[in-house]
Scaffold this motif. Sequence first.
Motif, PDB file in Angstrom:
ATOM      1  N   THR A 160     -52.184  37.333  15.629  1.00 26.03           N
ATOM      2  CA  THR A 160     -53.155  37.981  16.787  1.00 26.03           C
ATOM      3  C   THR A 160     -54.327  37.064  16.931  1.00 26.03           C
ATOM      4  OG1 THR A 160     -54.485  39.836  17.358  1.00 26.03           O
ATOM      5  CG2 THR A 160     -54.406  39.199  14.873  1.00 26.03           C
ATOM      6  N   TYR A 162     -56.727  38.386  18.525  1.00 34.46           N
ATOM      7  CA  TYR A 162     -58.246  39.266  18.397  1.00 34.46           C
ATOM      8  C   TYR A 162     -58.110  40.094  17.255  1.00 34.46           C
ATOM      9  CZ  TYR A 162     -58.895  37.997  23.309  1.00 34.46           C
ATOM     10  OH  TYR A 162     -59.002  37.500  24.344  1.00 34.46           O
ATOM     11  N   PRO A 163     -58.083  39.717  15.856  1.00 30.81           N
ATOM     12  CA  PRO A 163     -58.256  40.467  14.575  1.00 30.81           C
ATOM     13  C   PRO A 163     -59.080  41.726  14.725  1.00 30.81           C
ATOM     14  CG  PRO A 163     -59.323  38.597  14.332  1.00 30.81           C
ATOM     15  CD  PRO A 163     -59.061  38.257  15.547  1.00 30.81           C
ATOM     16  N   ASP A 164     -58.491  43.020  14.036  1.00 31.82           N
ATOM     17  CA  ASP A 164     -59.471  44.036  13.941  1.00 31.82           C
ATOM     18  C   ASP A 164     -60.190  43.984  12.671  1.00 31.82           C
ATOM     19  OD1 ASP A 164     -57.211  44.328  11.896  1.00 31.82           O
ATOM     20  OD2 ASP A 164     -56.305  45.731  12.929  1.00 31.82           O
ATOM     21  N   GLU A 165     -60.819  45.164  12.405  1.00 33.82           N
ATOM     22  CA  GLU A 165     -61.761  45.018  11.038  1.00 33.82           C
ATOM     23  C   GLU A 165     -61.166  45.084   9.937  1.00 33.82           C
ATOM     24  OE1 GLU A 165     -64.926  45.037  11.479  1.00 33.82           O
ATOM     25  OE2 GLU A 165     -65.311  44.998  13.552  1.00 33.82           O
ATOM     26  N   LYS A 166     -60.070  45.782   9.956  1.00 34.07           N
ATOM     27  CA  LYS A 166     -59.179  45.648   8.571  1.00 34.07           C
ATOM     28  C   LYS A 166     -58.784  44.259   8.331  1.00 34.07           C
ATOM     29  CE  LYS A 166     -55.409  47.881   6.279  1.00 34.07           C
ATOM     30  NZ  LYS A 166     -54.349  48.945   6.227  1.00 34.07           N
ATOM     31  N   ARG A 167     -58.259  43.753   9.322  1.00 28.77           N
ATOM     32  CA  ARG A 167     -57.787  42.148   9.147  1.00 28.77           C
ATOM     33  C   ARG A 167     -58.939  41.250   9.038  1.00 28.77           C
ATOM     34  NH1 ARG A 167     -52.784  40.199   9.808  1.00 28.77           N
ATOM     35  NH2 ARG A 167     -52.248  41.919  10.915  1.00 28.77           N
ATOM     36  N   LEU A 168     -60.063  41.384   9.394  1.00 27.39           N
ATOM     37  CA  LEU A 168     -61.171  40.678   9.152  1.00 27.39           C
ATOM     38  C   LEU A 168     -61.710  40.618   7.820  1.00 27.39           C
ATOM     39  CD1 LEU A 168     -63.205  41.277  12.558  1.00 27.39           C
ATOM     40  CD2 LEU A 168     -62.069  39.086  11.792  1.00 27.39           C
ATOM     41  N   GLN A 183     -65.455  35.787  12.962  1.00 28.28           N
ATOM     42  CA  GLN A 183     -65.380  36.715  14.297  1.00 28.28           C
ATOM     43  C   GLN A 183     -65.753  35.197  15.098  1.00 28.28           C
ATOM     44  OE1 GLN A 183     -68.011  39.633  14.164  1.00 28.28           O
ATOM     45  NE2 GLN A 183     -66.359  41.320  14.061  1.00 28.28           N
TER      46      GLN A 183
END
Length: 387
Positions: A160, A162-168, A183
């Motif tokens: 991805t 645009y990684p989400d919070e969990k992946r970040l 980010q």
Amino acid sequence: MGGEEARPHGGGGLRPAGDGKGPEGGGRRSGPAPGPPPRGFRWLWRPLKLWRRWPRGGRKMATAAAGALGLLWGWLWSERFWLPQNVSWADLEGPGDGYGYPRARHILSVFPVAAGIFSVRLLFERFIAKPCALHVGIQDSGPYQAQPNAILEKVFVSITKYPDEKRLEGLSKQLDWDVRKIQCWFRHRRNQDKPPTLTKFCESMWRFTFYLCIFCYGIKFLWSSPWFWDIRQCWHSYPYQPLTSGLYYYYIMELAFYWSLMFSQFTDIKRKDFLIMFVHHLATIGLITFSYINNMVRVGTLVMCLHDASDFLLEAAKLANYAKYQRLCDTLFVIFSAVFVVTRLGIYPFWCLRMTAVMWKAAQRKKMGPPTPRAPVAAAPAMVPIG
């Protein structure tokens, strides 16, 4: 020749007319032999004729291909669909006046012209557009390069952008980086794939220059054309409308420009609208090509001029935006919107398309073919009263 017909058989001799190997003798039909393609496509027919001479399996394949190609030609170039009644493609083979009638082989001259336009574009962007961009303050530097990182690069390419919070959070623990730093890395990496402002300015300046020049040429040419003031002249004596030099150059330049845009899409920086613009260019090329072959060049010039009227204004607004002239950009965009509404949503559907549909139906009902001599009608016998 009596009981023989002139048809090659075996070693080139003559085959008797009733030997039972042809359709007249009860044999199996080999399929309908397709006629030659119409108007300028005969350069494709010669390789197929040579292919038909191949022995054994190759000849059967060539026969099947010839039959399929004949059906395709018959469907694609149906005179009943393209031309008025009593008009055939053979009627348009005459010389006409000036350049004669539009021919399909004229389209072949588009490709060297498109290559020349593409070469001119490269020189224009390097020696004219780029100095203009530097003069208005656009920096000759690409986007900020993201810090090389194999793990983040793998996530960016294969998972991805645009990684989400969990992946970040997972990447933060794995790399021992702050979430905000990750980010920023993804934002810089996304911007890295975008074309720089200098490149976009040069491309827009090239399109602005061409659209403005071709629009001025179209207005100059159409101003002295009768169908510019009376659209009914587009269908006067259709399709027996000779091709003039102005029509020819106008069509060839427009078609060559869109072919050059097709070429440049594969060499320029790939953008998000690549597929949309590819379909747009393909549809435009198809419409211009078919309208030329079908000799609908008069109404075609009106359509192209209407579209070019707003295109160069849009490119001018883009140039002002890239140069950070916001007030000029807003003004040009308002003018573009007004011209777009008037030309493409007003004049084009309610004047051009409506009159084209009306006149085309009238041309289809009317027999537009050349006059044929009529046989003299015998005088009716005088009526003699009986009794």
